[in-house]
Design an enzyme around this catalytic site. Sequence first.
Site, short mmCIF file in Angstrom:
data_model
loop_
_atom_site.label_atom_id
_atom_site.label_comp_id
_atom_site.label_asym_id
_atom_site.label_seq_id
_atom_site.Cartn_x
_atom_site.Cartn_y
_atom_site.Cartn_z
N TRP A 69 62.58 -4.87 74.54
CA TRP A 69 62.59 -6.13 73.80
C TRP A 69 62.26 -5.96 72.32
O TRP A 69 62.39 -6.91 71.54
CB TRP A 69 61.60 -7.12 74.42
N SER A 128 53.91 0.34 67.04
CA SER A 128 53.65 0.52 68.46
C SER A 128 54.65 1.45 69.14
O SER A 128 54.26 2.31 69.94
CB SER A 128 53.65 -0.83 69.17
N ARG A 150 50.01 -9.49 60.02
CA ARG A 150 50.36 -10.45 61.06
C ARG A 150 49.23 -11.42 61.41
O ARG A 150 49.46 -12.60 61.66
CB ARG A 150 50.73 -9.62 62.29
N SER A 170 57.65 2.87 82.60
CA SER A 170 58.87 3.48 82.06
C SER A 170 59.21 2.93 80.68
O SER A 170 60.37 2.84 80.32
CB SER A 170 60.04 3.27 83.02
N GLU A 197 58.37 -4.93 56.62
CA GLU A 197 57.74 -5.92 57.51
C GLU A 197 56.33 -6.18 57.00
O GLU A 197 55.83 -5.47 56.11
CB GLU A 197 57.70 -5.41 58.96
N GLU A 243 50.59 1.04 74.78
CA GLU A 243 49.86 -0.21 74.53
C GLU A 243 48.62 -0.35 75.41
O GLU A 243 47.63 -0.97 74.99
CB GLU A 243 50.81 -1.40 74.72
N THR A 279 59.20 -2.48 75.92
CA THR A 279 59.98 -1.59 75.04
C THR A 279 61.39 -2.08 74.74
O THR A 279 61.77 -2.19 73.57
CB THR A 279 59.98 -0.15 75.61
#
Length: 505
Positions: A41, A372, A271, A12, A109, A356, A39
Amino acid sequence: MTRVADVVVIGSGVAGVSTALGLAATRQVILLSAGDGSTPWAQGGISAAYGEDDPLDHWHDTEVAGAGFCDPRNVRALVEEGPQRLAELIAHGARFDRDDTGSLLRTLEGGHSRPRIVHAGGDATGAEVHRALLDALRRSSVRTVTGRAAGLLQSETGSVVGVLVDTGTELSQIEARAVVLATGGIGNAYLASTNPATVRGDGIALALRAGASLVDMEFVQFHPTALHTGETSGQLPLVTEAVRGEGAVLRDVHGRRIMAGRHPRADLAPRDVVARAIEATMRRDGSDHVWLDATEVAPDVLRKRFPTVLASCARIGVDLLSEQIPVAPAEHFLCGGVRTDRNGATDVPGLYAVGEVAATGVHGANRLASNSLLEGLVFGRRVATALTLDLPAKDLGRTRELTLGDDRQPERIRTTLSRYAGIRRDGAGLNAAAEELDSMGTGPLATVARAVVVAATARQDSRGCHWRSDHPHAAERWDEHIVVRLDQEGRPTTRQLPTAGLLPR
Ligand code: FAD
Ligand code: SIN
């Protein structure tokens, strides 16, 4: 008890709910979920190139961050369809941060050549995206079931035709013509991760058991700046890259800048570059953290933009506004996963993967920040469109259950994977990991860990977030993907696949 649907979606998060909503008007859908995944988070935001920004520039940044290892057609789908999916999310009720004129605010970013990250609640983007999607789900015809997918149902001809559900009190089945894995990443296979405990790679293990291929499993992304709380295992609080986007810089324990002079974009390098630099700095200094210094950023900006980060800092007694905060890399994201075509189909009939857990090639060897959530929106819709147009034929043959089983020694598996398949790897360590994992059973975490180790062992070069200290450069002969499958005895085996396209269809 047996339920029946056209499609069962497992998960979900942004990918699962987007898929289910896209199918709601045309198919009977059941959404099965064991709880919230990554998601809610998500912090930094969703990247989207529109207006004066060009999707081609977003494409270019994605390719560069992905170390030239991305699938170009799928990246094109991501960047071109992204703004439309974002607009639909807003139509579902998602409220993003806007300026006084009502335009969306966009931030910068790592790896992005311009500010193109839209955000909500400052640094609480995932929570708002999740809220809006779940509200839309409640208004839709999608049926929801709470429980864990404990296995898949497979027909005699090899098609996936349903799911075995464990609610904690009973086992039941859902029969369906298509099963969509939207189970997220593998955070829980590592000791310390930014992911919550529900994200444990079940979808990877389920796909392997059903005979599907994985690809790019060696590309496990470590976020450079998890808050160093002193805890060495479990979910660590994230300090979003957007803090560096607003001007914060990384310093070593002596106060010296870490990224200045290391990369043209310094603290906003992709990153993998930043995580490696921090790891090398910590190793050199014998330290378990470095510092993130946001003291030059205006306090009002920090208060408004980063309430989540400020609260996490307050919990460990540090103040982002007035002092440097301790950070260290932690496992964050799986760039590879279940090998799919552009519409989520795996190489097993009836089995699909999205988000993911899936490898569409959009992330290459290292995911670009904030791509993502976008992937979940874009590819969730693509899978829904494909399954609206065509459903696999109903398979009336006998079925068997392919169960996940249990891990006998989860903590040992996490320790082994973290020690030998972290940011820095080498052949000797990976061989030791494979040997240790051999005695740890065939549960889902052990299966996931073996898949990472076998892929990382096979790839004898360094690129993106796969860094081998014994093969520190990218080598042309490794310009190929590593595919992982289970052999007859259930052991993971690898083969190489040319770069052009992942699963063409
Ligand atoms: P998830 O959201 O992880 O959902 C997985 C779902 O599968 C969950 O519902 C889980 O319960 C369910 N599930 C798993 N196994 C089973 C099972 N066996 N049975 C039933 N259900 C199961 N990305 C961005 O683009 N921008 C960001 O700003 C950003 N910030 C991030 C910050 C943090 C702290 C983290 C952890 C990630 C961040 N990411 C960000 C990455 C992004 O949030 C995730 O990659 C994305 O949300 C994954 O979505 P998903 O739908 O694929 O999976
Ligand atoms: C972050 O906000 O730094 C995480 C963004 C991402 O994972 O894409």
